[in-house]
Design an enzyme around this catalytic site. Structure first.
Site, PDB file in Angstrom:
ATOM      1  CB  CYS A  30      -1.996   0.418   8.457  1.00 45.22           C
ATOM      2  SG  CYS A  30      -0.784   1.713   8.482  1.00 45.22           S
ATOM      3  CD  GLU A  86       7.955  -0.039  10.945  1.00 41.38           C
ATOM      4  OE1 GLU A  86       6.875   0.097  10.350  1.00 41.38           O
ATOM      5  OE2 GLU A  86       9.016  -0.379  10.382  1.00 41.38           O
ATOM      6  N   PRO A  91      10.482  -6.552  -1.087  1.00 37.59           N
ATOM      7  CG  PRO A  91      10.619  -5.770  -3.292  1.00 37.59           C
ATOM      8  CD  PRO A  91      11.405  -6.497  -2.230  1.00 37.59           C
ATOM      9  CD  GLU A 104       2.149  -0.414  10.491  1.00 37.13           C
ATOM     10  OE1 GLU A 104       0.977  -0.857  10.580  1.00 37.13           O
ATOM     11  OE2 GLU A 104       2.550   0.293   9.565  1.00 37.13           O
ATOM     12  CG  LEU A 105       1.041  -7.010  12.552  1.00 36.37           C
ATOM     13  CD1 LEU A 105       0.726  -8.110  13.548  1.00 36.37           C
ATOM     14  CD2 LEU A 105       1.767  -7.585  11.335  1.00 36.37           C
ATOM     15  CG  ASN A 110      -0.381  -0.070   2.508  1.00 39.38           C
ATOM     16  OD1 ASN A 110       0.769  -0.485   2.644  1.00 39.38           O
ATOM     17  ND2 ASN A 110      -1.108   0.351   3.518  1.00 39.38           N
TER      18      ASN A 110
END
Ligand code: TXE
Length: 489
Positions: free
Chosen positions: A289, A467, A181, A255-256, A157
């Site tokens: 997200c 992050e 990637p 990071e979900l 994204n």
């Protein structure tokens, strides 16, 4: 709308292993989601190439970690400059493979350059501490050292932005990196990894592999020489990676997925709340997200808020991200993503929710060949699938609540805990409510996104670790306590 044909020549990517550009063992087509045409060819790494990339990162680790921080910092600055010099081409590639409007692609490329600049500055600030001991002859210091080889596994994204948020702090900390990637959008990231080599990064410090998650991704994440995994993507994959890392006690930053609530109280600054709801529900076709996934609006202002959001959503334009004039929204990036949006809207209809605008694919004229979905506003209850699961599309459900307590309880009721939004003019209640929201980020009266100076952490099932910010670099460092007795004869 100006028609956007496929590029004259296909964009091709190559891997970088030990500083050399290499072809993949196989190749895969990259498709423009706005047209369905093939726009590029990406390499697919073999198992041996993944192993080679990790080996080369492992060999480069010692010298890179030992390099004075000022020199590592200069390398990061050089990468930032390279990105800025090639920003126009990178942004075009990004729009072609991912779909977002060009100005947003330009913004993402700039954010990537900023990440390298920011961590160039942080690289020289890795500090330890001196700890007082109980003895005049005993000294105790804690130093921070890099973890080793880091695997940076990215998603589609924000392919470049998110990858830069991993590579830059890892390199600043003194780790070496193998970047993978997402298979849907590999080209922009591969170009930047190749660019870093052109910008003088020593061989092996930053390598790339490419291919599917189940093959290249899993091979990379489970490699014994990888000591750190940094991953952004779906919660199910994050959980799988955590299991994989457990076998080898690897450090993991995740990071979900999120499911961001926006709470709009009766005293909210309404013009701002309406504008921000539209901005954060539909940006990047809702593939964020931190997209607004559910709005909890207090009853007395619910109808005016919904009407105004609907009116604006209905006016948003769709089109190819490179079209002139530029559209507000591009297509969804993946066919699976489009199918999920359709399933969530079908569920809302079946449950009797009101579809105030949108509610179907956009297929007029040139849109017919792409994965376009109309910006959609739904009024319903908390039982809707879209109010419980991440739609990851241009769809927002509005749910009426009686008061702030109900809004906070509902906001906290899911496993997602990435980002929340709160709109009120009462800053005292905003402060108290913010402390009760179980999210790594609470935005009060704004929809600011992830940005490099600020910590970005997923709570609950939305992630592990941090992050961005200085803390984002510390995720790549480990602490060593050195205790020295000086009182010997
Ligand atoms: O991600 P995956 P997907 C959410 C969003 C989306 C869903 C799934 O809801 O629809 O996640 O997205 C690699 N070992 N987010 O399916 O599968 C894969 O190749 C190692 C939220 O695209 O998690 C890719 O590089 N690697 C998120 C990366 O993991 C594996 C942004 C992400 O893929 C692997 C994107 C494996 N076994 C999606 N399986 C956010 N937080 O912004 C896959 N991969």
């Amino acid at each position: 709308m100006t028609s956007q044909a496929a590029p004259q020549t296909l964009i091709s990517g190559s891997l970088v292993i030990a500083g050399r550009a290499v072809a993949g063992a196989a190749a895969d087509e990259v498709t423009d989601p706005a047209t369905g045409t093939v726009i590029g060819i990406a390499p697919v790494s073999s198992d041996e190439q993944v192993d080679d990339a990790v080996q080369s990162a492992a060999q480069a680790f010692g010298p890179w970690a030992a390099l004075p921080a000022t020199k590592r910092s200069a390398h990061l600055t050089a990468i930032a400059s390279w990105i800025r010099q090639h920003a126009a081409d990178l942004a075009t590639t990004l729009t072609l493979e991912q779909g977002k409007p060009r100005s947003e692609a330009v913004g993402e490329v700039d954010a990537a350059a900023k990440a390298f600049d920011y961590y160039a500055a942080e690289a020289v600030r890795v500090r330890g501490e001196t700890i007082p001991t109980g003895s005049p002859t005993l000294r105790s210091v804690a130093i921070r050292q890099p973890m080793g080889v880091a695997a940076a596994i990215g998603t589609w994204n924000y392919p470049l932005g998110i990858m830069a948020w991993k590579i830059a702090p890892a390199l600043a900390a003194g780790c070496t990196v193998v970047a993978k990637p997402a298979e849907q959008t590999p080209l922009t990231v591969l170009a930047v990894v190749a660019g870093a080599a052109d910008a003088g990064l020593p061989p092996g410090v930053l390598n790339s592999v490419s291919g599917t998650g189940a093959e290249a991704g899993a091979r990379l994440a489970s490699h014994p020489l990888v000591r750190k995994i940094s991953f952004t993507g779906g919660t199910a994959t994050g959980r799988r990676l955590l299991h994989m890392a457990a076998d080898d006690i690897k450090s993991v930053t995740l990071e979900l997925g999120g499911h961001s609530p926006m709470i709009v109280l009766a005293d909210a600054p309404m013009d701002l709340a309406v504008a921000d709801a539209v901005k954060r529900s539909f940006r990047n076709a809702g593939q964020l997200c931190n997209s607004v996934n559910r709005v909890f609006v207090q009853r007395s202002v619910a109808e005016q808020f919904t009407e105004r959001v609907t009116e604006r959503a209905a006016k948003l334009t769709l089109g190819h991200g490179l079209a002139d004039p530029e559209p507000n929204l591009g297509p969804l990036t993946t066919a699976d993503g489009l199918a999920r949006v359709e399933a969530h809207v079908a569920d809302a209809r079946a449950r009797g929710a009101q579809i105030r605008t949108g509610g179907s694919r956009a297929t007029d004229g040139e849109l017919a060949g792409g994965l376009f979905y109309q910006p959609t506003v739904v009024v319903g209850d908390g039982e809707l699938l879209m109010a419980r699961e991440e739609t990851f599309g241009p769809v927002v459900p509005v749910i009426v609540v009686e008061d702030a307590d109900e809004a906070v309880a509902r906001a906290n009721s899911l496993d997602a805990g990435l980002v929340s939004y709160l709109y009120t003019r009462d800053l005292r209640s905003a402060t108290l409510l913010s402390e009760r929201l179980e999210f790594g980020t609470v935005n009060v009266n704004n929809v600011g996104g992830g940005d490099v100076p600020f910590p970005y952490a997923g709570w609950k099932h939305s992630g592990l670790g941090i992050e961005l910010s200085r803390a984002g670099m510390e995720e790549y460092l480990r602490v060593k306590h050195i205790r020295t007795e000086l009182g010997y004869q």
